[in-house]
Design an enzyme around this catalytic site. Sequence first.
Site, PDB file in Angstrom:
ATOM      1  N   ASP A  69       0.826  -1.189   0.000  1.00 12.05           N
ATOM      2  CA  ASP A  69       0.000   0.000   0.000  1.00 12.05           C
ATOM      3  C   ASP A  69       0.869   1.251   0.000  1.00 12.05           C
ATOM      4  OD1 ASP A  69      -2.505   1.296   0.195  1.00 12.05           O
ATOM      5  OD2 ASP A  69      -2.038   1.752   2.281  1.00 12.05           O
ATOM      6  N   THR A 102      -3.375   4.942  -3.852  1.00 11.13           N
ATOM      7  CA  THR A 102      -2.343   5.734  -3.178  1.00 11.13           C
ATOM      8  C   THR A 102      -0.979   5.576  -3.831  1.00 11.13           C
ATOM      9  OG1 THR A 102      -2.184   3.930  -1.604  1.00 11.13           O
ATOM     10  CG2 THR A 102      -3.445   5.835  -0.937  1.00 11.13           C
ATOM     11  N   THR A 103      -0.745   4.445  -4.495  1.00  9.61           N
ATOM     12  CA  THR A 103       0.506   4.299  -5.236  1.00  9.61           C
ATOM     13  C   THR A 103       0.390   5.042  -6.563  1.00  9.61           C
ATOM     14  OG1 THR A 103       0.477   2.048  -4.385  1.00  9.61           O
ATOM     15  CG2 THR A 103       2.246   2.600  -5.860  1.00  9.61           C
ATOM     16  N   ASP A 404      -8.804  -0.909   2.157  1.00 13.87           N
ATOM     17  CA  ASP A 404      -8.837  -0.425   0.770  1.00 13.87           C
ATOM     18  C   ASP A 404     -10.129  -0.866   0.088  1.00 13.87           C
ATOM     19  OD1 ASP A 404      -6.378   0.670   1.139  1.00 13.87           O
ATOM     20  OD2 ASP A 404      -5.513  -0.101  -0.719  1.00 13.87           O
TER      21      ASP A 404
HETATM   22  P1  ADP Z   1      -2.845   1.686  -5.605  1.00 14.34           P
HETATM   23  O1  ADP Z   1      -2.204   1.743  -4.263  1.00 14.34           O
HETATM   24  O2  ADP Z   1      -2.604   2.923  -6.401  1.00 14.34           O
HETATM   25  O3  ADP Z   1      -4.246   1.251  -5.583  1.00 14.34           O
HETATM   26  P2  ADP Z   1      -2.282  -0.878  -6.690  1.00 14.34           P
HETATM   27  O4  ADP Z   1      -1.017  -1.597  -6.450  1.00 14.34           O
HETATM   28  O5  ADP Z   1      -3.506  -1.317  -5.978  1.00 14.34           O
HETATM   29  O6  ADP Z   1      -1.996   0.620  -6.403  1.00 14.34           O
HETATM   30  O7  ADP Z   1      -2.534  -0.923  -8.252  1.00 14.34           O
HETATM   31  C1  ADP Z   1      -3.646  -0.338  -8.821  1.00 14.34           C
HETATM   32  C2  ADP Z   1      -3.564  -0.439 -10.312  1.00 14.34           C
HETATM   33  O8  ADP Z   1      -3.577  -1.803 -10.731  1.00 14.34           O
HETATM   34  C3  ADP Z   1      -4.774   0.223 -10.951  1.00 14.34           C
HETATM   35  O9  ADP Z   1      -4.352   1.013 -12.020  1.00 14.34           O
HETATM   36  C4  ADP Z   1      -5.592  -0.962 -11.432  1.00 14.34           C
HETATM   37  O10 ADP Z   1      -6.349  -0.630 -12.565  1.00 14.34           O
HETATM   38  C5  ADP Z   1      -4.534  -1.986 -11.745  1.00 14.34           C
HETATM   39  N1  ADP Z   1      -5.038  -3.355 -11.695  1.00 14.34           N
HETATM   40  C6  ADP Z   1      -5.626  -3.987 -10.663  1.00 14.34           C
HETATM   41  N2  ADP Z   1      -5.965  -5.254 -10.991  1.00 14.34           N
HETATM   42  C7  ADP Z   1      -5.563  -5.440 -12.280  1.00 14.34           C
HETATM   43  C8  ADP Z   1      -5.599  -6.532 -13.205  1.00 14.34           C
HETATM   44  N3  ADP Z   1      -6.126  -7.697 -12.866  1.00 14.34           N
HETATM   45  N4  ADP Z   1      -5.089  -6.334 -14.420  1.00 14.34           N
HETATM   46  C9  ADP Z   1      -4.540  -5.171 -14.761  1.00 14.34           C
HETATM   47  N5  ADP Z   1      -4.458  -4.110 -13.949  1.00 14.34           N
HETATM   48  C10 ADP Z   1      -4.968  -4.223 -12.727  1.00 14.34           C
HETATM   49 MG    MG Z   2      -5.088  -0.487  -4.830  1.00 15.66          MG
END
Ligand code: ADP
Ligand code: MG
Length: 537
Positions: A69, A102-103, A404
Site C-alpha cells: 500500500d 495511493t501508489t 482499501d
Molecule cells: P494503488 O495503491 O494505487 O491502488 P495498486 O497496487 O492497488 O496501487 O494498483 C492499482 C492499479 O492496478 C490500478 O491502475 C488498477 O487498474 C490496476 N489493476 C488492478 N488489478 C488489475 C488486473 N487484474 N489487471 C490489470 N491491472 C490491474
Molecule cells: Mg489499490
Amino acid sequence: MAPPAAASARQSASGRERNFKDKDKPDSVRNSNIVAAKAVADAVRTSLGPRGMDKMIQSGNGDVTITNDGATILNQMSVIHPTAKMLVELSKAQDIEAGDGTTTVVVMAGALLDAAQNLLSKGIHPTTISESFQSAATEADKILEEMSSPVDFSNDALLNKMATTSLNSKVVSQHSWLLAPMAVTAVKKIINSDTDTNVNLKMIKIIKKMGDTVEESELIEGALIDQKTMGRGAPTRVEKAKIGLIQFQISPPKTDMENQVIITDYAQMDRALKEERQYLLEICKQIKAAGCNVLLIQKSILRDAVNELALHFLAKMKIMCIKDIEREDIEFYSRILGCRPVASLDHFNAEALGYADLVEEIPTGGDGKVIKVTGVQNPGHAVSILLRGSNKLVLEEADRSLHDALCVIRCLVKRKALLPGGGAPEMEIAVKLRNLAQTQHGAKQYCWRAFADALELVPYTLAENAGLSPIHTVTELRNNHANGNSSYGVNVRKGYVTDMVEEDVVQPLLVTASAIKQASECVRSILKIDDIVMAVR
Ligand code: ADP
Ligand code: MG
C-alpha cells in the site's frame, strides 16, 4: 563620519544587489525539489499493480511491516527533504479522499514532475507550466467522466468485482473471494443505499486476532468486543442478554485533591472497609435491579473502572462484566447494541439497556479471547468483522487491504460511476488530451502534450512490473485507444492488451479522478516554490 553622496549610495546598493541576488538560485532550488520528490516516487513505482512488488519496512525498534500500500510505505519511510514530504502528504490525501490509488497518485506525480523538469529546461516559465497543467487536469476530469459508466448499487456482482480489483495487488489477494464480498456486505449493511452519500467506516469494527488463516475471517451481524470477561465465577455466556453501557466507575471514589486519611485504630479501619463494601454493593444492586446482566464499562484513567470487590459482587449477581471499553468505541457499541451510555448511576434504568440473544466469550487460539454479541434486537447500522491471520504481518496487511476494499465501496456510494482498470483511463486521457492539445497555442500545447505523455507512465509501469515489454504494450494500447477501444488496458495475466471490462477489472471513477486532481495539484505547488527558507526556530 560624513554621509555618503546619494549617487554613490545608489550605486553601492545596486552593486550589493548584484552580489546577493543569485539569478540561478530559483532554478537550482526548483531542480533539487523535483529531484527529491522524484526519488520518492521512484521508490514506490515498483509496487504498482497486481504484479507489483511488496516492500519490507523495518522500523528503528526492529518492527517489520510488509505492505504493497503506497500510503503505508510512504508513511513509514523516513524522508527528510521538505518537498519529498509533500509526496507523503499527497498519498495521505488520496487515502483520505478515496482510500485506494495511493501508489497511483505518487507515480503520477513523479511522472508529471519529470515532465515539468523537461519543460523547464526548454525555458518555459514555471507559472505557464503550472497553469497549463491545471487546465489539462480539468480536461482529464471531463474525459474520465465521459468514459465512465453508471453503477447500479444493487448489483452485488459488480461491486464485488471492484473490491476484487483493489485486492488484486495485495499480499492477501488469494483470499479476495472472501474479503471482497465481505467488504460489500459490510458497507451495504451500514448505509441506506438510496439516500446516503457517504459512509462512516468507523461503524465497521475490524477486530484482528492472530491464529488460523485469513479464510477463517467472518462478518458478524452483531458486535465483537476485544476484551475478556472479568471476575472469577462470573458468567462467560449469557442468553437473552440485557446490556448496560456505563461511563462511571464501580470502585471507591477518590478525593478531588491529593490528601491522606490517617487511621489510628482497628475500629476506624473496620468502618472504612465496611463503608466501601456498602458503597459498592449499593451500586451493584442498583445495576441488578434495572435488569442488566451484561455490563460494559468505559475505560477510566482516573481510577479503576471496576475493582476486585465490585467484580466479586457482580459475579455473585450473575452479571457478566466487560471493562476497558475505549472512549471512541462508545458510539459504535451504543449504536450496534441499542443501549444508551449512562454517565451516572441515577440514570441507570431499564430503558438504557440494549438487548441481544446471546453474549459469549469465544477463544481465538492461544490465550486470546473475544466477546461476541449476536442476535441484537435492533441492528443499528453497524457491523463487526473478525479478521484472522496466521502471523502478525499477514494479519496487518489483511487489515489494510480490507480497508482499501471498504474504501472502494465507499467511493461508489459517494459517486456512482466506474471505469475500466489496468491503465485504460490513463491511456484514454493521454490519447484524447494529445488530440485536444492540437487546438491550443504556444507553450500550452507543449505542456498539455507533456501532461498526456506523463500519464502513460501508469500503463507503462503496470506492464513493466508484470514483466511485459513496456514499450510494445504501451504502443499497442495507444493504438487501441486511438481506434476507439476505450476500455482496453494492460492484461497482466494474459500478457497482452485486452478489454478490461470483459476481464472484470473495474474500479471506481472517484479513485482515478481524485488521483489525477491531487497529483497535478501537488506538482503545481512544487513548481511554484523558488526558495527554501530556514525558520529561526
Ligand atoms: P494503488 O495503491 O494505487 O491502488 P495498486 O497496487 O492497488 O496501487 O494498483 C492499482 C492499479 O492496478 C490500478 O491502475 C488498477 O487498474 C490496476 N489493476 C488492478 N488489478 C488489475 C488486473 N487484474 N489487471 C490489470 N491491472 C490491474
Ligand atoms: Mg489499490
